[in-house]
Design a protein around this motif. Structure first.
Motif, short mmCIF file in Angstrom:
data_model
loop_
_atom_site.label_atom_id
_atom_site.label_comp_id
_atom_site.label_asym_id
_atom_site.label_seq_id
_atom_site.Cartn_x
_atom_site.Cartn_y
_atom_site.Cartn_z
N LYS A 433 -19.32 -38.90 48.38
CA LYS A 433 -19.37 -40.02 47.45
C LYS A 433 -19.76 -39.55 46.07
O LYS A 433 -20.70 -38.78 45.90
N ARG A 434 -19.01 -40.04 45.05
CA ARG A 434 -19.29 -39.65 43.67
C ARG A 434 -20.24 -40.66 43.02
O ARG A 434 -20.20 -41.85 43.34
N THR A 435 -21.00 -40.16 42.05
CA THR A 435 -21.77 -41.08 41.21
C THR A 435 -20.80 -41.69 40.21
O THR A 435 -19.67 -41.22 40.05
N ARG A 436 -21.23 -42.74 39.49
CA ARG A 436 -20.37 -43.37 38.48
C ARG A 436 -19.96 -42.36 37.41
O ARG A 436 -18.81 -42.33 36.98
N GLU A 437 -20.92 -41.53 37.00
CA GLU A 437 -20.64 -40.54 35.96
C GLU A 437 -19.60 -39.53 36.45
O GLU A 437 -18.68 -39.17 35.71
N GLU A 438 -19.77 -39.08 37.71
CA GLU A 438 -18.82 -38.12 38.28
C GLU A 438 -17.43 -38.76 38.42
O GLU A 438 -16.41 -38.10 38.19
N LEU A 439 -17.40 -40.03 38.81
CA LEU A 439 -16.12 -40.71 39.00
C LEU A 439 -15.40 -40.87 37.67
O LEU A 439 -14.17 -40.67 37.60
N GLU A 440 -16.14 -41.22 36.60
CA GLU A 440 -15.49 -41.37 35.29
C GLU A 440 -14.93 -40.03 34.80
O GLU A 440 -13.83 -39.97 34.24
N LYS A 441 -15.66 -38.94 35.02
CA LYS A 441 -15.17 -37.62 34.63
C LYS A 441 -13.91 -37.25 35.43
O LYS A 441 -12.95 -36.69 34.88
N ALA A 442 -13.93 -37.59 36.73
CA ALA A 442 -12.78 -37.29 37.58
C ALA A 442 -11.54 -38.08 37.14
O ALA A 442 -10.41 -37.57 37.15
N ILE A 443 -11.76 -39.34 36.74
CA ILE A 443 -10.66 -40.18 36.26
C ILE A 443 -10.03 -39.58 35.02
O ILE A 443 -8.81 -39.45 34.92
N LEU A 444 -10.88 -39.20 34.04
CA LEU A 444 -10.36 -38.63 32.79
C LEU A 444 -9.63 -37.31 33.04
O LEU A 444 -8.58 -37.04 32.44
N LYS A 445 -10.17 -36.50 33.94
CA LYS A 445 -9.55 -35.21 34.24
C LYS A 445 -8.20 -35.41 34.94
O LYS A 445 -7.24 -34.70 34.64
N GLU A 446 -8.15 -36.37 35.87
CA GLU A 446 -6.91 -36.61 36.64
C GLU A 446 -5.82 -37.18 35.74
O GLU A 446 -4.65 -36.84 35.88
N LEU A 447 -6.21 -38.04 34.80
CA LEU A 447 -5.22 -38.62 33.90
C LEU A 447 -4.60 -37.55 33.01
O LEU A 447 -3.39 -37.50 32.84
N GLY A 448 -5.45 -36.70 32.44
CA GLY A 448 -4.94 -35.66 31.56
C GLY A 448 -4.04 -36.25 30.50
O GLY A 448 -4.44 -37.13 29.74
N THR A 449 -2.78 -35.77 30.46
CA THR A 449 -1.82 -36.30 29.48
C THR A 449 -0.80 -37.23 30.14
O THR A 449 0.19 -37.62 29.52
N ASP A 450 -1.02 -37.55 31.42
CA ASP A 450 -0.07 -38.38 32.16
C ASP A 450 -0.35 -39.86 32.00
O ASP A 450 -1.45 -40.26 31.60
N ILE A 451 0.65 -40.66 32.31
CA ILE A 451 0.51 -42.11 32.42
C ILE A 451 0.63 -42.44 33.90
O ILE A 451 1.62 -42.09 34.54
N MET A 452 -0.38 -43.10 34.45
CA MET A 452 -0.39 -43.37 35.89
C MET A 452 -0.73 -44.83 36.15
O MET A 452 -1.43 -45.47 35.35
#
Length: 500
Positions: A433-452
């Protein structure tokens, strides 16, 4: 007039349903004339039928060796058929041709659905003043039409199927000899021997792809659909559109449009799908000599459903047949939808059986080319292929007005992108389980330059099911911080990382 289909095709290749073929041991005007009348009435729009004289059959089994007919009797039988068929009202003359099968001489009678139906036949043809009755086919039997059947026959007299109608905007020269020649060669018709020297009008007459008086002889719609190089001139949007959408955002979308004679565009579209879409995975199983092989989609099922879409489409509606290839499904759509005699329950349970075909002549040509199965067997054949590949069952869609019909084929389970396939520098994403901070970092990293899309992003992070409340709160927080932006298209939420 010659018969375009061969006796071998009738007997061995399952091109024509057995219910449309009747065997007679010998010439008997009493029974044969009634069957001719029933096939000509064509109450179910099957396209008529065939009578083979010279074969003895009992309970659906042909008695061998086949005796055939005495060669000296052929001429007299044909003259007798001509004489007795003049007793049918209105007069109906079928096409006859002596043929050899298994070294036996037979007489093949071709009885296409008549343009002047309904037809009445003498109850006792050999009696001059015999009562005249309407005869129809029910399954593989010739019977006297009931009062309800007679009313239906009379109503059908005002409704010639669209593919069997004359086209007043076309000329005989619009039927292209080379396309006809290719077709005759493919179905191994005896007409191929004379196709180059025969007048085009005679050739069209033998194939029943033209009609009318001599001074106003015109192609039928079915002739233009199969034997004109640009049928869209007469029937707008007669084409198959294949759209490949590997990404929900539309990036990398590829569209192919297949035009030309409908059987050729069907073959080209199927070849494209087979070569560019179908993929295979091989799994080695312990204690088994042979590996297990699965394809992402059953090609046999796609072939059946796409062929049926071409067959059952209305060519009076200016809409193409479409094939939409997405990340995890293929959707095949044609207009209109199924006949209203098929209930919603029948559609959901895959029991789609219809009495009457929308395009009886198109069906005959596609069957001869082995592009569709026989009567009401297409869906069972497709389902069998899907189950053999261990793929999910298809989904059938239509609306209350039956304005369209779609078949959705889900991808095979082994070709789905799983959360275990999502890697971070070669390491599987942690399931802790991720913390909120970890989850937000993961979201930004996964998005990168893509549109999802929202759901895509959620799955790519290793989660299953619908986006959680915490995940949505993190998304809203990032939007508030102006780190990502949100766009809604057709009720689907797409996310994009903002440039900082």
């Amino acid at each position: 007039m010659s018969i375009p289909i061969t006796i071998d095709s009738l007997m061995e290749r399952n091109i024509v349903e057995w219910a449309r073929i009747e065997f007679k041991e010998g010439w008997n005007p009493d029974t044969t004339l009634k069957t001719i009348s029933a096939f000509a009435n064509d109450i179910d729009n099957w396209g008529g039928g065939y009578i083979i004289i010279g074969i003895e059959e009992k309970n659906g089994v042909i008695k061998r060796p086949i005796k055939g007919l005495n060669p000296d009797s052929i001429d007299s039988i044909q003259k007798s058929i001509l004489q007795f068929c003049k007793y049918i009202r209105p007069v109906y003359i079928p096409v006859t041709q002596p043929v050899y099968y298994e070294n036996a001489l037979l007489l093949l009678i071709w009885v296409p659905g008549g343009y002047e139906r309904p037809y009445q036949c003498p109850k006792v043809p050999t009696s001059k003043n015999s009562e005249k009755l309407y005869y129809i086919r029910k399954l593989s039997s010739t019977i006297v039409a009931s009062n309800a059947d007679v009313k239906e026959l009379i109503s059908l007299s005002h409704n010639v199927p669209f593919d069997d109608r004359m086209n007043m905007n076309a000329e005989i020269s619009d039927l292209k000899r080379e396309i006809i020649k290719d077709y005759l060669r493919e179905v191994e018709s005896s007409l191929i021997e004379t196709v180059d020297t025969m007048e085009l009008e005679k050739l069209a007459n033998d194939l029943r792809i033209a009609n009318g008086p001599k001074e106003y002889y015109r192609p039928l719609n079915v002739g233009l659909l199969f034997f004109n190089d640009a049928p869209e001139r007469f029937f707008p949007y007669t084409q198959i559109e294949v759209v490949n959408i590997p990404d929900p955002t539309g990036q990398g979308m590829e569209e192919r449009i297949f035009k030309g004679p409908i059987h050729q565009q069907l073959k080209s579209a199927l070849a494209y799908i087979k070569n560019n879409v179908i993929a295979e995975k091989v799994f080695k199983v312990e204690d088994k000599a042979e590996a297990e092989r699965y394809t992402n989609y059953s090609y046999s099922a796609i072939e059946e459903f796409l062929s049926n879409a071409v067959y059952h489409k209305s060519y009076q509606i200016n809409e193409p047949v479409t094939v939409r290839i997405e990340k995890e499904s293929i959707e095949i759509t044609n207009a209109p939808g199924p006949d209203r005699s098929i209930s919603d329950k029948d559609i959901k349970t895959f029991h789609m059986r219809t009495r009457r075909y929308r395009n009886r002549r198109i069906g005959d040509f596609l069957k001869e080319l082995h592009l569709i199965e026989g009567r009401n067997t297409g869906i069972p054949t497709a389902l069998k292929a899907i189950k053999a590949n261990k793929s999910p069952l298809p989904i059938f869609l239509t609306d209350k007005e039956r304005s369209f019909f779609s078949v959705i084929l889900p991808i095979h389970e082994t070709f789905k992108e799983r959360k275990s396939d999502a890697l971070d520098n070669g390491v599987q994403i942690a399931k802790t389980k991720r913390t909120r901070e970890e989850l937000e970092k993961a979201i930004l990293k996964e998005l990168g330059t893509d549109i999802m899309s929202l759901k895509e992003l959620y799955k790519s992070l290793g989660y299953t099911g619908n986006p959680s409340k915490t995940f949505k709160e993190c998304i809203n927080d990032l939007i508030t911080k102006k780190k990502i932006s949100k766009t809604t298209i057709s009720r689907t939420i797409f996310l994009e990382r903002k440039k900082q």
